[in-house]
Design an enzyme around this catalytic site. Structure first.
Site, PDB file in Angstrom:
ATOM      1  N   TYR A 442       0.827  -1.216   0.000  1.00 44.22           N
ATOM      2  CA  TYR A 442       0.000   0.000   0.000  1.00 44.22           C
ATOM      3  C   TYR A 442       0.861   1.266   0.000  1.00 44.22           C
ATOM      4  CZ  TYR A 442      -4.724  -1.829   1.123  1.00 44.22           C
ATOM      5  OH  TYR A 442      -5.958  -2.416   1.091  1.00 44.22           O
ATOM      6  N   GLU A 443       0.390   2.272  -0.718  1.00 47.65           N
ATOM      7  CA  GLU A 443       0.995   3.613  -0.695  1.00 47.65           C
ATOM      8  C   GLU A 443       2.490   3.598  -0.998  1.00 47.65           C
ATOM      9  OE1 GLU A 443      -0.859   6.171  -0.744  1.00 47.65           O
ATOM     10  OE2 GLU A 443      -2.603   4.911  -0.430  1.00 47.65           O
ATOM     11  N   GLY A 444       2.877   2.748  -1.927  1.00 44.49           N
ATOM     12  CA  GLY A 444       4.278   2.641  -2.317  1.00 44.49           C
ATOM     13  C   GLY A 444       4.930   1.436  -1.680  1.00 44.49           C
TER      14      GLY A 444
END
Length: 605
Positions: A442-444
């Site tokens: 998630y998120e990178g």
């Protein structure tokens, strides 16, 4: 399960380590008292107990379905979002003028710890809605704030962030979703977005998508990306009702291994040439705007790894105390009853590892949130706030990655404690292991954040941020040196801090030669090194407070046990985790570039 988190530990971090009561001395937080912070956590526990825990397993077994173009989710999601809206907790940290309560973010994070440990998938609905609304309040026009954000903070509508495209994962410079200008100042949106969490559902009347798109003719790369509000339903001709289908199509739903209660959508915008978007802020500044929400979400993902690991730890602990198996290793008398597995050293090691990861990760995250509160308290643009902002910018990527990666390992140790039972649906560890696995993505991904830490974070502003951080670490080392029991650990941390600085300088010398492949080849290992060192600092901070309490206070037995457990777990972290830095440093200063050269040698066949 009877317990998924420790309220005593939350109180310890908030009241004793971070001393959040001091925040009320600043005008921004002056309307609060410490008792009010307790009430927030009590409310979170009430929502967790009445709604979240009861739906954790059933929402996993009955995952969202896309039926006739509409996604249906577990009905308890609606109850949760309504409860959060009614309690004012979706926008609790927002400014008063934006419908918020100016609650310290560190207290809000503790609230999320409580809710997330009870049901990690549901928390995403309110987290994404809050982040989307805050972005509109920060950069949107008054009209966008009034039309959309005001109805999101109450839970009437929800929000999503739409970044990723089929051909552009982490490489946002390759976004091709296009916004075509219209004569009335709106834009027609055309494109596709994938992996959109909570991108469609049946719990709210409208979903407000924040979409990254490139205005027709805009420059290539990240400089040409703009941000748009694209509602699922837009207003009718006279603006009285939001009942016009805005051509946002749920093309598909991804069937995930975990966090199944939160639908991950493939959305198509403008398939019928009728998807209208509204520009947020200025053209071509969309990615810089979106970074506000992305950084908020990154801390949230780190918290996700932490609260799932917390729930797994307490499930493991409960099982270990109740499961008889074998006898103590020094006991050869087979006529004696079996002992509980918590009495076996290796099980204690696994439990201590989980505890060290959970409480260390939580403390790291709350430290970051406290810096965020100090920025608010001192004024975002003030000189006094700059050191906190620099450290927060540096540590956000670490506070996302360490808890995510180590949370996975902690949950896996929990599975090991339960043995074969942990692999079954009869116990919650199986679901938690599936849920936590996404946190390092998630998120990178971890790789992306590691590149950011080494390639940008430690070098920005001539390395000012790590200098400030290392100064804070040295302050704790100096204080710990005043206690005989902690002095050996202060010395260990000082040695590892010096090792980190030495490794960093070695890598920067490679960067100075212009060889970025060699410089960043082992960025993941550098992230691990950096994370272990900073969490060791965080553990020493906790041990200092615990030692001071043991020396200066007259304590009941339970409180003495709590503080002693803090010091014991700190020691475990140093003896079992901090020592890993030696191997990491050895690799990071080894100039044999096996990964850089492997492809041309034909290794992968």
């Amino acid at each position: 399960m009877n317990k998924q988190y420790s309220r005593r530990n939350l109180d310890f971090m908030l009241k004793e380590v971070l001393q959040v009561a001091e925040l009320t001395k600043f005008s921004y937080f002056q309307d609060y008292t410490p008792d009010m912070f307790d009430m927030v956590l009590d409310t979170a526990e009430e929502i967790a107990d009445k709604i979240l825990r009861n739906a954790y397993v059933s929402s996993d077994r009955n995952q969202p379905q896309l039926i006739n173009g509409q996604v249906k989710v577990h009905p308890a999601v609606k109850d949760y979002v309504k409860a959060m809206g009614d309690a004012g907790m979706i926008a609790a940290t927002f400014d008063y003028e934006n419908g918020g309560q100016q609650l310290p973010t560190v207290v809000n994070a503790a609230s999320e710890m409580i809710r997330g440990s009870a049901n990690n998938a549901f928390v995403m609905f309110t987290g994404l809605t809050a982040g989307s609304a805050n972005l509109i309040f920060s950069f949107g026009s008054d009209e966008l704030k009034e039309k959309y954000a005001q109805r999101m903070v109450t839970g009437e509508w929800t929000g999503s962030m739409c970044l990723t495209e089929p051909q552009a994962g982490s490489s946002l410079s390759d976004v091709i979703t296009t916004a075509f200008p219209q004569s009335d100042g709106t834009f027609k949106i055309k494109g596709q977005k994938v992996f959109i969490s909570a991108g469609d559902h049946d719990i709210a009347d409208n979903i407000i998508h924040l979409v990254l798109a490139r205005i027709e003719g805009a420059p290539l790369g990240t400089k040409g990306i703009s941000l748009f509000v694209v509602p699922k339903f837009r207003a009718n001709a006279n603006g009285t009702e939001f009942n016009v289908d805005n051509d946002v199509i749920s093309t598909g739903i991804y069937h995930k291994m975990g966090q199944k209660a939160t639908p991950a959508m493939h959305l198509t915008f403008g398939d019928k040439d009728n998807s209208i978007g509204y520009l947020v802020g200025e053209a071509n500044k969309g990615l810089s705007y979106m970074f506000q929400m992305m950084n908020e979400a990154r801390l949230g993902v780190g918290m996700g790894g932490t609260y799932i690991a917390s729930a797994a730890y307490y499930a493991s602990l409960e099982y270990a105390k109740e499961r008889p198996q074998g006898r103590k290793l020094n006991n050869k008398n087979l006529e004696e009853e079996q002992t509980y597995i918590i009495n076996h050293p290796d099980v204690k090691r696994m439990l201590l590892f989980q505890k060290a990861v959970v409480e260390g990760s939580l403390a790291l995250l709350l430290e970051c949130y406290h810096w965020q509160d100090m920025i608010h308290a001192l004024g975002k643009t003030s000189e006094e706030a700059k050191p906190y902002q620099l450290m927060l910018d540096l540590m956000t990527t670490v506070a996302k990655t360490y808890p995510a990666e180590m949370g996975i390992k902690a949950v896996n140790e929990g599975l090991q404690v339960l043995g074969g039972y942990g692999y079954t649906e009869d116990f919650p560890l199986e679901q938690m292991a599936r849920d936590v696995r996404i946190m390092s993505i998630y998120e990178g991904t971890t790789g992306i954040h590691s590149l950011n830490l080494l390639g940008r974070g430690v070098t920005l502003n001539n390395g000012k941020a790590p200098q400030l951080l290392f100064n804070e670490i040295m302050k704790s080392i100096e204080l710990a040196n005043t206690f005989d029991e902690l002095k050996p650990y202060a010395e260990k941390l000082e040695k590892e801090l010096g090792r980190l600085q030495k490794v960093t300088m070695h890598l920067l010398s490679i960067a100075a030669k212009g060889d970025n492949e060699a410089f960043l080849a082992d960025a993941n290992l550098y992230m691990e090194f950096f994370g272990i060192t900073t969490v060791a600092w965080i553990w020493l901070k906790q041990a200092i407070v615990a030692k001071q309490a043991l020396i200066t206070q007259s304590l009941e037995e339970s409180e003495t046990s709590f503080y002693e457990s803090k010091i014991h777990t700190m020691k475990f972290f140093y003896h079992y985790e901090l020592i890993k830095n030696y191997a990491l440093a050895t690799r990071l200063t080894d100039n044999t570039l096996l990964t850089v050269d492997s492809e041309k040698l034909g290794v992968f066949q």
